[in-house]
Design a protein around this motif. Structure first.
Motif, PDB file in Angstrom:
ATOM      1  N   ARG A 111     -28.078 -24.853 -31.159  1.00  0.00           N
ATOM      2  CA  ARG A 111     -27.262 -24.445 -32.310  1.00  0.00           C
ATOM      3  C   ARG A 111     -26.986 -22.964 -32.153  1.00  0.00           C
ATOM      4  N   VAL A 112     -25.755 -22.564 -32.347  1.00  0.00           N
ATOM      5  CA  VAL A 112     -25.342 -21.177 -32.199  1.00  0.00           C
ATOM      6  C   VAL A 112     -25.020 -20.621 -33.580  1.00  0.00           C
ATOM      7  N   PHE A 113     -25.603 -19.478 -33.892  1.00  0.00           N
ATOM      8  CA  PHE A 113     -25.370 -18.799 -35.164  1.00  0.00           C
ATOM      9  C   PHE A 113     -24.785 -17.431 -34.854  1.00  0.00           C
ATOM     10  N   GLU A 114     -23.739 -17.040 -35.570  1.00  0.00           N
ATOM     11  CA  GLU A 114     -23.062 -15.790 -35.277  1.00  0.00           C
ATOM     12  C   GLU A 114     -22.816 -14.995 -36.549  1.00  0.00           C
ATOM     13  N   LYS A 115     -22.956 -13.687 -36.413  1.00  0.00           N
ATOM     14  CA  LYS A 115     -22.628 -12.763 -37.502  1.00  0.00           C
ATOM     15  C   LYS A 115     -22.107 -11.480 -36.885  1.00  0.00           C
ATOM     16  N   GLY A 116     -20.922 -11.069 -37.268  1.00  0.00           N
ATOM     17  CA  GLY A 116     -20.375  -9.798 -36.814  1.00  0.00           C
ATOM     18  C   GLY A 116     -20.273  -9.652 -35.312  1.00  0.00           C
ATOM     19  N   GLY A 117     -20.099 -10.736 -34.573  1.00  0.00           N
ATOM     20  CA  GLY A 117     -19.997 -10.684 -33.122  1.00  0.00           C
ATOM     21  C   GLY A 117     -21.318 -10.848 -32.396  1.00  0.00           C
ATOM     22  N   ALA A 118     -22.434 -10.809 -33.117  1.00  0.00           N
ATOM     23  CA  ALA A 118     -23.758 -11.017 -32.508  1.00  0.00           C
ATOM     24  C   ALA A 118     -24.119 -12.492 -32.637  1.00  0.00           C
ATOM     25  N   ARG A 119     -24.701 -13.053 -31.584  1.00  0.00           N
ATOM     26  CA  ARG A 119     -25.054 -14.478 -31.597  1.00  0.00           C
ATOM     27  C   ARG A 119     -26.536 -14.694 -31.354  1.00  0.00           C
ATOM     28  N   VAL A 120     -27.092 -15.666 -32.080  1.00  0.00           N
ATOM     29  CA  VAL A 120     -28.462 -16.131 -31.882  1.00  0.00           C
ATOM     30  C   VAL A 120     -28.374 -17.630 -31.636  1.00  0.00           C
ATOM     31  N   VAL A 121     -29.044 -18.100 -30.593  1.00  0.00           N
ATOM     32  CA  VAL A 121     -29.032 -19.514 -30.223  1.00  0.00           C
ATOM     33  C   VAL A 121     -30.445 -20.060 -30.335  1.00  0.00           C
ATOM     34  N   VAL A 122     -30.553 -21.255 -30.947  1.00  0.00           N
ATOM     35  CA  VAL A 122     -31.849 -21.902 -31.140  1.00  0.00           C
ATOM     36  C   VAL A 122     -31.703 -23.366 -30.714  1.00  0.00           C
ATOM     37  N   ASP A 123     -32.607 -23.856 -29.865  1.00  0.00           N
ATOM     38  CA  ASP A 123     -32.557 -25.272 -29.483  1.00  0.00           C
ATOM     39  C   ASP A 123     -32.991 -26.130 -30.666  1.00  0.00           C
ATOM     40  N   SER A 124     -32.618 -27.398 -30.658  1.00  0.00           N
ATOM     41  CA  SER A 124     -32.863 -28.270 -31.817  1.00  0.00           C
ATOM     42  C   SER A 124     -34.345 -28.453 -32.115  1.00  0.00           C
ATOM     43  N   ASP A 125     -35.200 -28.490 -31.089  1.00  0.00           N
ATOM     44  CA  ASP A 125     -36.638 -28.622 -31.327  1.00  0.00           C
ATOM     45  C   ASP A 125     -37.196 -27.385 -32.026  1.00  0.00           C
ATOM     46  N   SER A 126     -36.809 -26.201 -31.560  1.00  0.00           N
ATOM     47  CA  SER A 126     -37.280 -24.957 -32.174  1.00  0.00           C
ATOM     48  C   SER A 126     -36.705 -24.761 -33.567  1.00  0.00           C
ATOM     49  N   LEU A 127     -35.471 -25.214 -33.780  1.00  0.00           N
ATOM     50  CA  LEU A 127     -34.827 -25.040 -35.077  1.00  0.00           C
ATOM     51  C   LEU A 127     -35.622 -25.698 -36.202  1.00  0.00           C
ATOM     52  N   ALA A 128     -36.271 -26.805 -35.898  1.00  0.00           N
ATOM     53  CA  ALA A 128     -37.094 -27.481 -36.906  1.00  0.00           C
ATOM     54  C   ALA A 128     -38.224 -26.576 -37.408  1.00  0.00           C
ATOM     55  N   PHE A 129     -38.674 -25.627 -36.577  1.00  0.00           N
ATOM     56  CA  PHE A 129     -39.774 -24.732 -36.940  1.00  0.00           C
ATOM     57  C   PHE A 129     -39.320 -23.411 -37.565  1.00  0.00           C
ATOM     58  N   VAL A 130     -38.009 -23.098 -37.501  1.00  0.00           N
ATOM     59  CA  VAL A 130     -37.531 -21.806 -38.004  1.00  0.00           C
ATOM     60  C   VAL A 130     -36.353 -21.904 -38.969  1.00  0.00           C
ATOM     61  N   LYS A 131     -35.936 -23.125 -39.319  1.00  0.00           N
ATOM     62  CA  LYS A 131     -34.747 -23.218 -40.186  1.00  0.00           C
ATOM     63  C   LYS A 131     -34.992 -22.534 -41.524  1.00  0.00           C
ATOM     64  N   GLY A 132     -34.015 -21.754 -41.923  1.00  0.00           N
ATOM     65  CA  GLY A 132     -34.110 -20.989 -43.157  1.00  0.00           C
ATOM     66  C   GLY A 132     -34.723 -19.614 -42.976  1.00  0.00           C
ATOM     67  N   ALA A 133     -35.178 -19.280 -41.778  1.00  0.00           N
ATOM     68  CA  ALA A 133     -35.839 -17.995 -41.520  1.00  0.00           C
ATOM     69  C   ALA A 133     -34.806 -16.890 -41.281  1.00  0.00           C
ATOM     70  N   HIS A 134     -35.273 -15.654 -41.290  1.00  0.00           N
ATOM     71  CA  HIS A 134     -34.448 -14.483 -41.029  1.00  0.00           C
ATOM     72  C   HIS A 134     -34.894 -13.838 -39.727  1.00  0.00           C
ATOM     73  N   VAL A 135     -33.935 -13.454 -38.884  1.00  0.00           N
ATOM     74  CA  VAL A 135     -34.230 -12.739 -37.647  1.00  0.00           C
ATOM     75  C   VAL A 135     -33.880 -11.278 -37.887  1.00  0.00           C
ATOM     76  N   ASP A 136     -34.844 -10.398 -37.607  1.00  0.00           N
ATOM     77  CA  ASP A 136     -34.704  -8.973 -37.879  1.00  0.00           C
ATOM     78  C   ASP A 136     -35.037  -8.186 -36.619  1.00  0.00           C
ATOM     79  N   PHE A 137     -34.537  -6.950 -36.533  1.00  0.00           N
ATOM     80  CA  PHE A 137     -34.964  -6.035 -35.487  1.00  0.00           C
ATOM     81  C   PHE A 137     -35.709  -4.904 -36.168  1.00  0.00           C
ATOM     82  N   SER A 138     -36.950  -4.693 -35.751  1.00  0.00           N
ATOM     83  CA  SER A 138     -37.806  -3.685 -36.360  1.00  0.00           C
ATOM     84  C   SER A 138     -38.109  -2.593 -35.340  1.00  0.00           C
TER      85      SER A 138
END
Length: 153
Positions: A96-123
């Protein structure tokens, strides 16, 4: 928009697949010219990943061409599962490909089950700079470093 510890995040839209090759992500790559960050309209539905503005900005600085950030969940770490980030250029049929403002994050379907609804941040801190998963609704608890977690049963 949802507030995440003082940061804003927007649900991302799903886009079409690209090609694959993998490269381990390092936070120490040199900065590139910043591109303009724009927000996309949130889509309703389950299985969404949300990117914070700092994540989008950092991805636009370090990615080249068709590169994107791949988020995977693996067994391991002190809590049972751990997050793995890498730069990649190929999208598999089950991704599954998620995009915002030209930046893309890709998550496979197995991993997505463990992170759906989460936020990805850079700290960025004095001792390290890293991508992190925040506010994961699928996680029961995590370790203090933030890279491993246990799932809700």
């Amino acid at each position: 928009m949802a507030a995440v510890r003082g940061l804003t995040a927007v649900a991302l839209r799903v886009v079409t697949p690209w090609q694959r090759s993998s490269r381990i992500l390092t936070a120490s790559r040199g900065p590139r010219a910043l591109r303009e960050v724009s927000s996309s309209s949130p889509e309703a539905g389950e299985g969404q990943i949300h990117l914070t503005d700092s994540c989008v900005q950092r991805l636009l600085e370090i990615t080249e061409g068709s590169e994107f950030l791949r988020l995977e969940v693996e067994g391991g770490g002190c809590s049972g599962f751990q997050y793995k980030f890498s730069l990649d250029t190929v999208i598999n049929p089950d991704d599954r490909v998620f995009e915002k403002g030209g930046a893309r994050v890709v998550v496979d379907s197995d991993s997505l089950a463990f992170v759906k609804g989460a936020h990805v941040d850079f700290s960025q801190e004095l001792i390290r700079s890293s991508f992190q998963v925040l506010n994961n609704p699928q996680a029961q608890q995590g370790c203090s470093c933030g890279s491993s977690f246990s799932v809700k049963l």
